[in-house]
Design a protein around this motif. Structure first.
Motif, PDB file in Angstrom:
ATOM      1  N   THR A 101       0.853  -1.191   0.000  1.00 41.01           N
ATOM      2  CA  THR A 101       0.000   0.000   0.000  1.00 41.01           C
ATOM      3  C   THR A 101       0.887   1.238   0.000  1.00 41.01           C
ATOM      4  N   THR A 102       0.356   2.303  -0.508  1.00 46.93           N
ATOM      5  CA  THR A 102       1.052   3.578  -0.469  1.00 46.93           C
ATOM      6  C   THR A 102       0.016   4.671  -0.235  1.00 46.93           C
ATOM      7  N   THR A 103       0.433   5.731   0.403  1.00 47.83           N
ATOM      8  CA  THR A 103      -0.447   6.864   0.643  1.00 47.83           C
ATOM      9  C   THR A 103       0.073   8.057  -0.135  1.00 47.83           C
ATOM     10  N   LEU A 104      -0.795   8.684  -0.880  1.00 48.63           N
ATOM     11  CA  LEU A 104      -0.468   9.876  -1.651  1.00 48.63           C
ATOM     12  C   LEU A 104      -0.994  11.086  -0.889  1.00 48.63           C
ATOM     13  N   PHE A 105      -0.172  12.121  -0.759  1.00 46.17           N
ATOM     14  CA  PHE A 105      -0.540  13.318  -0.018  1.00 46.17           C
ATOM     15  C   PHE A 105      -0.439  14.540  -0.920  1.00 46.17           C
ATOM     16  N   LYS A 106      -1.282  15.516  -0.632  1.00 46.05           N
ATOM     17  CA  LYS A 106      -1.205  16.811  -1.302  1.00 46.05           C
ATOM     18  C   LYS A 106      -1.361  17.878  -0.222  1.00 46.05           C
ATOM     19  N   LEU A 107      -0.331  18.709  -0.062  1.00 46.57           N
ATOM     20  CA  LEU A 107      -0.338  19.812   0.886  1.00 46.57           C
ATOM     21  C   LEU A 107      -0.383  21.089   0.067  1.00 46.57           C
ATOM     22  N   PHE A 108      -1.391  21.907   0.287  1.00 44.37           N
ATOM     23  CA  PHE A 108      -1.549  23.108  -0.521  1.00 44.37           C
ATOM     24  C   PHE A 108      -2.123  24.236   0.324  1.00 44.37           C
ATOM     25  N   LYS A 109      -1.947  25.437  -0.177  1.00 49.07           N
ATOM     26  CA  LYS A 109      -2.449  26.607   0.521  1.00 49.07           C
ATOM     27  C   LYS A 109      -3.536  27.249  -0.321  1.00 49.07           C
ATOM     28  N   ALA A 110      -4.724  27.288   0.246  1.00 49.81           N
ATOM     29  CA  ALA A 110      -5.859  27.956  -0.384  1.00 49.81           C
ATOM     30  C   ALA A 110      -6.529  28.768   0.721  1.00 49.81           C
ATOM     31  N   GLY A 111      -5.900  29.880   1.068  1.00 53.46           N
ATOM     32  CA  GLY A 111      -6.335  30.651   2.230  1.00 53.46           C
ATOM     33  C   GLY A 111      -5.690  30.112   3.493  1.00 53.46           C
ATOM     34  N   GLU A 112      -5.821  28.814   3.701  1.00 53.69           N
ATOM     35  CA  GLU A 112      -5.169  28.116   4.816  1.00 53.69           C
ATOM     36  C   GLU A 112      -4.516  26.856   4.261  1.00 53.69           C
ATOM     37  N   TRP A 113      -3.532  26.335   4.964  1.00 55.23           N
ATOM     38  CA  TRP A 113      -2.852  25.118   4.529  1.00 55.23           C
ATOM     39  C   TRP A 113      -3.783  23.933   4.759  1.00 55.23           C
ATOM     40  N   ARG A 114      -3.893  23.060   3.761  1.00 57.07           N
ATOM     41  CA  ARG A 114      -4.724  21.858   3.870  1.00 57.07           C
ATOM     42  C   ARG A 114      -3.926  20.655   3.388  1.00 57.07           C
ATOM     43  N   THR A 119      -5.183   6.552   0.189  1.00 56.59           N
ATOM     44  CA  THR A 119      -4.395   5.332   0.375  1.00 56.59           C
ATOM     45  C   THR A 119      -4.766   4.346  -0.716  1.00 56.59           C
ATOM     46  N   LEU A 120      -3.731   3.823  -1.365  1.00 54.09           N
ATOM     47  CA  LEU A 120      -3.918   2.869  -2.455  1.00 54.09           C
ATOM     48  C   LEU A 120      -3.310   1.532  -2.079  1.00 54.09           C
ATOM     49  N   LEU A 129      -8.251   2.077  -4.683  1.00 52.17           N
ATOM     50  CA  LEU A 129      -8.408   3.089  -3.657  1.00 52.17           C
ATOM     51  C   LEU A 129      -8.991   2.461  -2.400  1.00 52.17           C
ATOM     52  N   ARG A 130      -8.265   2.608  -1.268  1.00 53.25           N
ATOM     53  CA  ARG A 130      -8.759   2.095   0.018  1.00 53.25           C
ATOM     54  C   ARG A 130      -9.447   3.182   0.815  1.00 53.25           C
ATOM     55  N   THR A 131      -8.791   4.340   0.971  1.00 49.98           N
ATOM     56  CA  THR A 131      -9.383   5.448   1.723  1.00 49.98           C
ATOM     57  C   THR A 131      -9.033   6.759   1.043  1.00 49.98           C
ATOM     58  N   ALA A 132      -9.860   7.751   1.284  1.00 52.66           N
ATOM     59  CA  ALA A 132      -9.591   9.100   0.800  1.00 52.66           C
ATOM     60  C   ALA A 132      -9.977  10.072   1.904  1.00 52.66           C
ATOM     61  N   ASP A 133      -9.121  11.043   2.154  1.00 50.22           N
ATOM     62  CA  ASP A 133      -9.339  12.040   3.191  1.00 50.22           C
ATOM     63  C   ASP A 133      -9.680  13.356   2.505  1.00 50.22           C
ATOM     64  N   SER A 134     -10.745  13.996   2.963  1.00 50.61           N
ATOM     65  CA  SER A 134     -11.180  15.236   2.318  1.00 50.61           C
ATOM     66  C   SER A 134     -10.299  16.424   2.659  1.00 50.61           C
ATOM     67  N   GLY A 135      -9.531  16.340   3.720  1.00 50.39           N
ATOM     68  CA  GLY A 135      -8.593  17.409   4.029  1.00 50.39           C
ATOM     69  C   GLY A 135      -8.638  17.843   5.474  1.00 50.39           C
ATOM     70  N   THR A 136      -7.484  18.213   5.988  1.00 56.64           N
ATOM     71  CA  THR A 136      -7.324  18.694   7.349  1.00 56.64           C
ATOM     72  C   THR A 136      -6.535  19.990   7.299  1.00 56.64           C
ATOM     73  N   VAL A 137      -6.891  20.937   8.148  1.00 57.15           N
ATOM     74  CA  VAL A 137      -6.203  22.225   8.213  1.00 57.15           C
ATOM     75  C   VAL A 137      -4.914  22.059   9.005  1.00 57.15           C
ATOM     76  N   PHE A 138      -3.815  22.637   8.481  1.00 58.75           N
ATOM     77  CA  PHE A 138      -2.514  22.591   9.141  1.00 58.75           C
ATOM     78  C   PHE A 138      -1.957  24.003   9.276  1.00 58.75           C
ATOM     79  N   ASN A 139      -1.156  24.198  10.310  1.00 57.86           N
ATOM     80  CA  ASN A 139      -0.360  25.428  10.459  1.00 57.86           C
ATOM     81  C   ASN A 139       1.021  25.117   9.928  1.00 57.86           C
ATOM     82  N   CYS A 140       1.499  25.886   8.973  1.00 58.88           N
ATOM     83  CA  CYS A 140       2.794  25.621   8.352  1.00 58.88           C
ATOM     84  C   CYS A 140       3.670  26.853   8.414  1.00 58.88           C
ATOM     85  N   LYS A 141       4.973  26.607   8.609  1.00 62.00           N
ATOM     86  CA  LYS A 141       5.962  27.679   8.628  1.00 62.00           C
ATOM     87  C   LYS A 141       7.084  27.291   7.675  1.00 62.00           C
ATOM     88  N   ARG A 142       7.437  28.235   6.788  1.00 56.73           N
ATOM     89  CA  ARG A 142       8.546  28.032   5.855  1.00 56.73           C
ATOM     90  C   ARG A 142       9.781  28.722   6.393  1.00 56.73           C
TER      91      ARG A 142
END
Length: 146
Positions: A101-114, A119-120, A129-142
């Motif tokens: 199995t592998t999990t694919l992630f996408k971290l993006f900023k659209a007003g807030e980081w999501r 999981t495949l 496709l085993r699971t899909a997550d609609s998104g979680t808000v994160f605080n990110c610092k570069r």
């Protein structure tokens, strides 16, 4: 080649290396305050190193009512795009030889980081496709390296 000629070459190489390192950055993310109201998310921390194209994640391995056991997960940064003005990072977990199995992630900023994920599983060579997550808000610092 004499010593005089090699010094300028070494200085140019050092300057080029420092410019490359200065343009790369790291980004560190933790779940935002709205994550408490969201469905369970196993990711507790994300650290992306743009220069080495690696991602380290702290994830929940097991959970009881009182405690959470954290573990580490490595991922490859497979895509990075800033053409829209806001960064988008795409990375996937590195499957071990015994896990298909592998999990694919996408971290993006659209007003807030999501962070969104999917999981495949692979049956034969066919991904499912085993699971899909609609998104979680994160605080990110570069931060810049070097």
């Amino acid at each position: 080649m004499t010593t005089r000629r090699s010094r300028p070459a070494c200085l140019l190489l050092a300057l080029a290396a420092s410019c490359t390192a200065a343009s790369a950055a790291t980004i560190v993310c933790t779940p935002g305050p709205a994550a408490g109201n969201a469905p369970f998310n196993a990711v507790r921390r994300i650290a992306i190193d743009e220069f080495s194209r690696t991602v380290n994640l702290d994830v929940v391995r097991s959970k009881t009512r009182e405690t959470e056991t954290l573990g580490k997960m490595r991922a490859d940064l497979v895509g990075m795009d800033e053409s829209s003005g806001e960064p988008v990072y795409v990375f996937n977990s590195i499957p071990t030889s015994e896990v298909e199995t592998t999990t694919l992630f996408k971290l993006f900023k659209a007003g807030e980081w999501r962070l969104t994920s999917a999981t495949l599983s692979f049956v034969g060579k066919v991904p499912m496709l085993r699971t899909a997550d609609s998104g979680t808000v994160f605080n990110c610092k570069r931060s810049s390296l070097g």
